[in-house]
Design a protein around this motif. Sequence first.
Motif, PDB file in Angstrom:
ATOM      1  N   GLU A 107       0.600  -7.893   5.213  1.00  0.00           N
ATOM      2  CA  GLU A 107       0.497  -9.331   5.840  1.00  0.00           C
ATOM      3  C   GLU A 107       0.153  -9.680   7.073  1.00  0.00           C
ATOM      4  O   GLU A 107      -0.824 -10.785   6.578  1.00  0.00           O
ATOM      5  CB  GLU A 107       2.056 -10.087   6.364  1.00  0.00           C
ATOM      6  CG  GLU A 107       2.377 -10.945   7.320  1.00  0.00           C
ATOM      7  CD  GLU A 107       3.724 -11.431   7.374  1.00  0.00           C
ATOM      8  OE1 GLU A 107       4.382 -12.362   8.112  1.00  0.00           O
ATOM      9  OE2 GLU A 107       4.656 -10.703   6.880  1.00  0.00           O
ATOM     10  N   ALA A 108      -0.405  -9.310   7.777  1.00  0.00           N
ATOM     11  CA  ALA A 108      -1.489  -8.693   8.641  1.00  0.00           C
ATOM     12  C   ALA A 108      -3.244  -8.661   8.017  1.00  0.00           C
ATOM     13  O   ALA A 108      -3.841  -9.612   8.416  1.00  0.00           O
ATOM     14  CB  ALA A 108      -1.515  -7.657   9.671  1.00  0.00           C
ATOM     15  N   VAL A 109      -3.105  -7.881   6.370  1.00  0.00           N
ATOM     16  CA  VAL A 109      -4.572  -7.860   6.084  1.00  0.00           C
ATOM     17  C   VAL A 109      -4.859  -8.932   5.334  1.00  0.00           C
ATOM     18  O   VAL A 109      -6.233  -9.337   5.574  1.00  0.00           O
ATOM     19  CB  VAL A 109      -4.393  -6.672   5.038  1.00  0.00           C
ATOM     20  CG1 VAL A 109      -5.698  -6.673   4.261  1.00  0.00           C
ATOM     21  CG2 VAL A 109      -4.739  -5.295   5.777  1.00  0.00           C
ATOM     22  N   ARG A 110      -4.062  -9.664   4.839  1.00  0.00           N
ATOM     23  CA  ARG A 110      -4.367 -10.783   4.220  1.00  0.00           C
ATOM     24  C   ARG A 110      -4.902 -11.784   5.055  1.00  0.00           C
ATOM     25  O   ARG A 110      -5.483 -12.435   4.561  1.00  0.00           O
ATOM     26  CB  ARG A 110      -3.282 -11.486   2.969  1.00  0.00           C
ATOM     27  CG  ARG A 110      -2.681 -10.784   2.194  1.00  0.00           C
ATOM     28  CD  ARG A 110      -1.607 -11.173   1.281  1.00  0.00           C
ATOM     29  NE  ARG A 110      -0.410 -11.408   1.457  1.00  0.00           N
ATOM     30  CZ  ARG A 110       0.545 -10.406   1.747  1.00  0.00           C
ATOM     31  NH1 ARG A 110       0.066  -9.377   1.066  1.00  0.00           N
ATOM     32  NH2 ARG A 110       1.708 -10.462   2.071  1.00  0.00           N
ATOM     33  N   SER A 144      -1.273   2.683   1.765  1.00  0.00           N
ATOM     34  CA  SER A 144      -2.446   1.740   1.597  1.00  0.00           C
ATOM     35  C   SER A 144      -3.185   0.978   1.070  1.00  0.00           C
ATOM     36  O   SER A 144      -3.909   0.609   0.837  1.00  0.00           O
ATOM     37  CB  SER A 144      -4.185   2.935   2.696  1.00  0.00           C
ATOM     38  OG  SER A 144      -3.440   3.388   3.990  1.00  0.00           O
ATOM     39  N   ALA A 145      -3.708   1.651  -0.223  1.00  0.00           N
ATOM     40  CA  ALA A 145      -3.538   1.834  -1.559  1.00  0.00           C
ATOM     41  C   ALA A 145      -3.261   0.493  -2.463  1.00  0.00           C
ATOM     42  O   ALA A 145      -3.725  -0.806  -2.626  1.00  0.00           O
ATOM     43  CB  ALA A 145      -3.852   2.815  -2.865  1.00  0.00           C
ATOM     44  N   ARG A 146      -1.954   0.747  -2.279  1.00  0.00           N
ATOM     45  CA  ARG A 146      -1.015  -0.853  -2.243  1.00  0.00           C
ATOM     46  C   ARG A 146      -1.100  -1.546  -1.405  1.00  0.00           C
ATOM     47  O   ARG A 146      -1.974  -3.020  -1.969  1.00  0.00           O
ATOM     48  CB  ARG A 146       0.589  -0.175  -2.635  1.00  0.00           C
ATOM     49  CG  ARG A 146       0.696   0.811  -3.766  1.00  0.00           C
ATOM     50  CD  ARG A 146       2.502   0.716  -4.270  1.00  0.00           C
ATOM     51  NE  ARG A 146       2.889   0.576  -2.769  1.00  0.00           N
ATOM     52  CZ  ARG A 146       3.346   2.253  -2.845  1.00  0.00           C
ATOM     53  NH1 ARG A 146       2.761   3.118  -3.385  1.00  0.00           N
ATOM     54  NH2 ARG A 146       3.922   3.135  -0.922  1.00  0.00           N
ATOM     55  N   ILE A 147      -1.199  -1.647  -0.384  1.00  0.00           N
ATOM     56  CA  ILE A 147      -1.293  -2.763   0.864  1.00  0.00           C
ATOM     57  C   ILE A 147      -3.067  -3.101   0.366  1.00  0.00           C
ATOM     58  O   ILE A 147      -3.152  -4.308   0.111  1.00  0.00           O
ATOM     59  CB  ILE A 147      -1.673  -1.924   1.934  1.00  0.00           C
ATOM     60  CG1 ILE A 147       0.064  -1.497   2.046  1.00  0.00           C
ATOM     61  CG2 ILE A 147      -1.521  -2.672   3.358  1.00  0.00           C
ATOM     62  CD1 ILE A 147      -0.591  -1.087   3.830  1.00  0.00           C
ATOM     63  N   LEU A 148      -4.289  -2.443   0.520  1.00  0.00           N
ATOM     64  CA  LEU A 148      -5.256  -3.249  -0.042  1.00  0.00           C
ATOM     65  C   LEU A 148      -5.376  -3.757  -1.318  1.00  0.00           C
ATOM     66  O   LEU A 148      -5.632  -5.353  -1.681  1.00  0.00           O
ATOM     67  CB  LEU A 148      -6.144  -1.908   0.383  1.00  0.00           C
ATOM     68  CG  LEU A 148      -6.987  -1.438   1.462  1.00  0.00           C
ATOM     69  CD1 LEU A 148      -7.204   0.042   0.916  1.00  0.00           C
ATOM     70  CD2 LEU A 148      -7.246  -2.606   2.032  1.00  0.00           C
TER      71      LEU A 148
END
Length: 185
Positions: free
Chosen positions: A104-107, A132-136
Amino acid sequence: MFIRTERLFLRPGWPEDFDELVQVVDDAAVERSIGGPELPHTPAEVRSYLRRPRDVRLPHFLINLREEGGAKVIGSVGLARAGAEVELSCWIVRGYQGQGYAAEAVRAVLTQARTLGYRRVIANDFSESSASARILQQSGFKPSCEIGSPFQLARTQGRHARRYVAVLADKLADLVSVSRGAAHA
């Protein structure tokens, strides 16, 4: 600069955050997993981190979870220069990992990066897990076969990283320029 998301409030760190941030980064599980400068670990490093000059073109935020009793710092996300590139960094406190807060924060920061005119943002995944890969990837980054610059390699103290790239070009503007080019051909 402030960003509100569905569950989070992203804002710069202030000197008043010193005690809470010292407590948060004292957790041994708080380690950088997605690129960026090293985390502050000592009280002196936290103080320096909170006092550093801010560049409005490279925002860096504390991730605050909005709760009934007030906001609670659960991580950090932001942009930094990495040579000629703009690099995203993000970390989340152990008890709040796996709940979608990082994505949410990265987006939100990628939306801000697009607004600031960046067309490309990189992220280096230093994590040993696939989280982390999934988040990215959920946030629009694609795996890249690019190799990190000596700047990044020196900074990681020999740790290997997977590089990801988010292309932030304005899709509508790109379509308009393509269609104009076709009309003039």
